[in-house]
Design a protein around this motif. Sequence first.
Motif, PDB file in Angstrom:
ATOM      1  N   ARG A 401      45.617  39.979  27.860  1.00  0.00           N
ATOM      2  CA  ARG A 401      44.928  40.256  28.465  1.00  0.00           C
ATOM      3  C   ARG A 401      43.332  40.237  28.140  1.00  0.00           C
ATOM      4  O   ARG A 401      42.756  41.092  27.966  1.00  0.00           O
ATOM      5  CB  ARG A 401      44.809  41.852  29.625  1.00  0.00           C
ATOM      6  CG  ARG A 401      43.433  42.072  31.000  1.00  0.00           C
ATOM      7  CD  ARG A 401      43.466  43.092  31.241  1.00  0.00           C
ATOM      8  NE  ARG A 401      45.363  43.538  32.105  1.00  0.00           N
ATOM      9  CZ  ARG A 401      45.971  44.532  31.456  1.00  0.00           C
ATOM     10  NH1 ARG A 401      45.895  45.294  30.386  1.00  0.00           N
ATOM     11  NH2 ARG A 401      47.075  44.839  31.933  1.00  0.00           N
ATOM     12  N   VAL A 410      47.479  39.110  37.385  1.00  0.00           N
ATOM     13  CA  VAL A 410      47.646  40.348  37.828  1.00  0.00           C
ATOM     14  C   VAL A 410      48.741  41.233  37.192  1.00  0.00           C
ATOM     15  O   VAL A 410      49.526  40.266  37.774  1.00  0.00           O
ATOM     16  CB  VAL A 410      47.280  40.772  39.112  1.00  0.00           C
ATOM     17  CG1 VAL A 410      47.428  42.153  39.619  1.00  0.00           C
ATOM     18  CG2 VAL A 410      46.375  39.753  39.207  1.00  0.00           C
ATOM     19  N   THR A 416      49.719  47.526  41.746  1.00  0.00           N
ATOM     20  CA  THR A 416      49.375  45.601  42.414  1.00  0.00           C
ATOM     21  C   THR A 416      50.656  45.278  43.423  1.00  0.00           C
ATOM     22  O   THR A 416      50.461  44.339  44.118  1.00  0.00           O
ATOM     23  CB  THR A 416      49.377  44.905  40.880  1.00  0.00           C
ATOM     24  OG1 THR A 416      50.759  45.009  40.328  1.00  0.00           O
ATOM     25  CG2 THR A 416      48.122  45.919  40.247  1.00  0.00           C
ATOM     26  N   THR A 421      48.957  41.446  45.003  1.00  0.00           N
ATOM     27  CA  THR A 421      48.248  40.637  44.354  1.00  0.00           C
ATOM     28  C   THR A 421      48.886  40.778  42.910  1.00  0.00           C
ATOM     29  O   THR A 421      48.083  39.799  42.081  1.00  0.00           O
ATOM     30  CB  THR A 421      47.490  41.826  43.568  1.00  0.00           C
ATOM     31  OG1 THR A 421      47.504  42.886  43.163  1.00  0.00           O
ATOM     32  CG2 THR A 421      45.981  41.687  44.952  1.00  0.00           C
TER      33      THR A 421
END
Length: 480
Positions: A401, A410, A416, A421
């Motif tokens: 990240r 993501v 998530t 997402t």
Amino acid sequence: MRILHVAAEIYPLVKTGGLADVVAALPAALAARGLDVRILLPGMPAILNGVTDLKRVIRIGPAFGAAVITLRLGRLPDSGLLAYVIDAPFLYRRDGNPYLGPDGCDWRDNHRRFALLGWVAAHLAAGELDRLWRPEVVHAHDWHAGLAPAYIAQNPALSTATVFTIHNLSFRGLFPLDYHHDLGLQISGANQSGIEFHGQLSFMKAALVHAKRVNAVSPTYAREICSQEFGWGLDGVLRGRGGDLSGILNGVDYSVWNASTNPALSRNYSAEHLRGKLAGKLRLQKDLGFSPRAKAPLFAIVSRLTSQKGMDLVLGALPTLLAEGAQLVVIGSGEADIEAAFRTAATAHPAAVSVHLGYDEALSHRIMAGADILLVPSRFEPCGLTQLYALRYGTLPLVRRVGGLADTVVDTTPETLKAGTANGFSFDDASSRKLAGRVSRACALYRDAATWRHLQQHGMAQNFSWDDSAMRYEALYRSI
């Protein structure tokens, strides 16, 4: 508005990394918005051979150690855009890597080779080389073009707007300070601080100081490079630019990276019809000498094999990957010790690890499309394009990240997934242990066919085209 892009490489003629893809795609996207865009390139053999209908604009010289320099104008083979090519045989007509000699070391005259690129850009801006076309904005890319803003800034009669894009701050274009005698730049008193970097000459710093606007290739990277951790000693200069620094995410040319039409793939496919992807995986496994196993997660690396790209982390996590029953295919080149370690792994595990040293565009597409998971565990990553290519091919990226990876991937978590997402996997610490943990998590999720298919289809539906980025660049140009 007339825009001149200045760069050392362009796909498909000369490519060592993502810079070439950007220089091919961004000007074309800007032209589609109605801007009058041209590109300035050094006359490497592949560029002289690839640009069509080259005609002489003007003879220049001698300069920068070259007795004969001819500026030519022709059209790029794919986009049809007009491109200026600096035909200087003494400086550019060299086979192989555009920056390195056969010994793997930098060409000793790189300071002159790429100073000429910036110098010609400045004289085009002054209207001295082509009286029929004069740019209003000169957009220089990475350190090779870094002196263009400096040459323009040192001419008080020029009001040409300049933009400099940082594609990778770690490559700072460093040379001995006394080389400035070859470049025709003021390097004394107050002017020296604009190009001197710890007793050396830095093309990168020259651009950061002199360009009217500086931008990085992702919003997160633009913030990161203002810190000591990611700033490579130039973080103070970047913090000093304040509001003149921005981040615009790179895009993808989906006419090239299109699973449904790409002729390099053994089978074409789409998000609605993924059988072709599985067929391509099975064919790839067979060609690599692996057992064609649909249920074995196939990991891929399409990258420079360097510690910056986190390849040492992959080597440390490899026992976990193999213990999960997964396979790994690697294509790229880089640091000798990392290349050797991957070769050793392939020799020890021929049924599960395959390594291809070098660059092969068609094979890269096949690997990207055939794999299930793309590994991008970079220590830093200005933008990253391979994760965007992977998403379009229904291959889930597993990334660290940082930089543009943080802006585009993501992590898949229950939250998530519920929010719709998730599109891949990510981790924070630059450690093999953390990477191994995400590898295990990815392998476990791969066994959930319905969820995996959902993630693939979501990734393939995402739009990282150049349209939005080109709009942002146009707004940047108009602001100056």
